[in-house]
Design an enzyme around this catalytic site. Structure first.
Site, PDB file in Angstrom:
ATOM      1  CG  ASP A  11      34.707  72.107  48.250  1.00  0.00           C
ATOM      2  OD1 ASP A  11      34.543  71.010  49.360  1.00  0.00           O
ATOM      3  OD2 ASP A  11      35.187  72.951  49.211  1.00  0.00           O
ATOM      4  CE  LYS A  28      30.930  73.090  43.618  1.00  0.00           C
ATOM      5  NZ  LYS A  28      32.665  73.720  43.295  1.00  0.00           N
TER       6      LYS A  28
END
Length: 226
Positions: A130, A112
């Site tokens: 996310d 991420k």
């Protein structure tokens, strides 16, 4: 749905303030379990004090922890940031690398964080899964996967690679502004006609309108006919 989101959010961007790949790397580490707003209040002083990877590598831990305390989990984040500085100095001549393989090898980096840095600091397309992205991908039935890496790959097969970074921003914007976790603003959502989860939140326009947040509120409500 992506084309509709482009109409809703024609101008998307990283909501973390930064001017260099290093600053974005540090800001993204700080953003774990913390709002971007809080991170942006913390980083001006931090970036003024620590300007290079060498600065972070040699940081006084107590001082650094105190500067980032308000972002939560500050001891772990300080470990990651000091470790990041040391790894960049030792392995990459003090510069943040611009490829996924090297980025995910750095302290404080997962896929991420790496995709945030690649997409926003280097212009390399990446999907940032996310909390908001994973939640909406499930709510919209884009994939049945629950693992962030598998979600990333599954959605990546649905959308052109060149659009991955902006798609991530659009989905996250929509999750923060309209499609809230507990009470989505279904009645004024631009995706209402395409969303398989329509009706989870209030469908009355007036009731839904008060739930919309963010600087695009007037634009979003105008699209809904208000």
């Amino acid at each position: 749905m992506d084309r509709t989101l482009q109409t809703a959010f024609p101008h998307v961007y990283c909501e973390l303030d930064f001017t260099t790949p290093l600053e974005l790397s540090v800001a993204t580490i700080l953003s774990a379990q913390c709002t971007d707003v809080r991170v942006n209040l913390t980083t001006p002083a931090l970036f003024s004090r620590y300007r290079t990877a060498e600065d972070y590598a040699g940081a006084d831990r107590t001082e650094l922890e105190e500067m980032i305390r308000s972002t939560g989990f500050y001891r772990n984040k300080a470990n990651s940031i000091i470790g990041l500085g040391q790894a960049l100095v030792e392995r990459f001549d003090g510069e943040v690398p611009s490829n996924l393989r090297d980025l995910v090898s750095l302290p404080g980096f997962g896929r991420k964080t790496a995709n945030v840095v690649l997409g926003n600091a280097f212009g390399v397309p990446g999907i940032t899964v996310d909390t908001h992205f994973g939640r909406l991908a499930a709510r919209w039935k884009w994939t049945d996967e629950t693992d962030p890496v598998k979600i990333e790959h599954a959605v990546g097969e649905l959308i052109e690679r060149k659009n991955w970074t902006d798609l991530s921003h659009r989905v996250i914007f929509h999750g923060r502004r309209v499609c809230h976790s507990r009470k989505p603003a279904c009645g004024v959502c631009v995706l209402a006609s395409d969303c398989p989860s329509y009706g989870l939140g209030p469908t009355d326009k007036a009731e839904a309108a008060v739930l919309v947040k963010g600087p695009e509120t007037d634009h979003l409500l105008a699209l809904a006919g208000l």
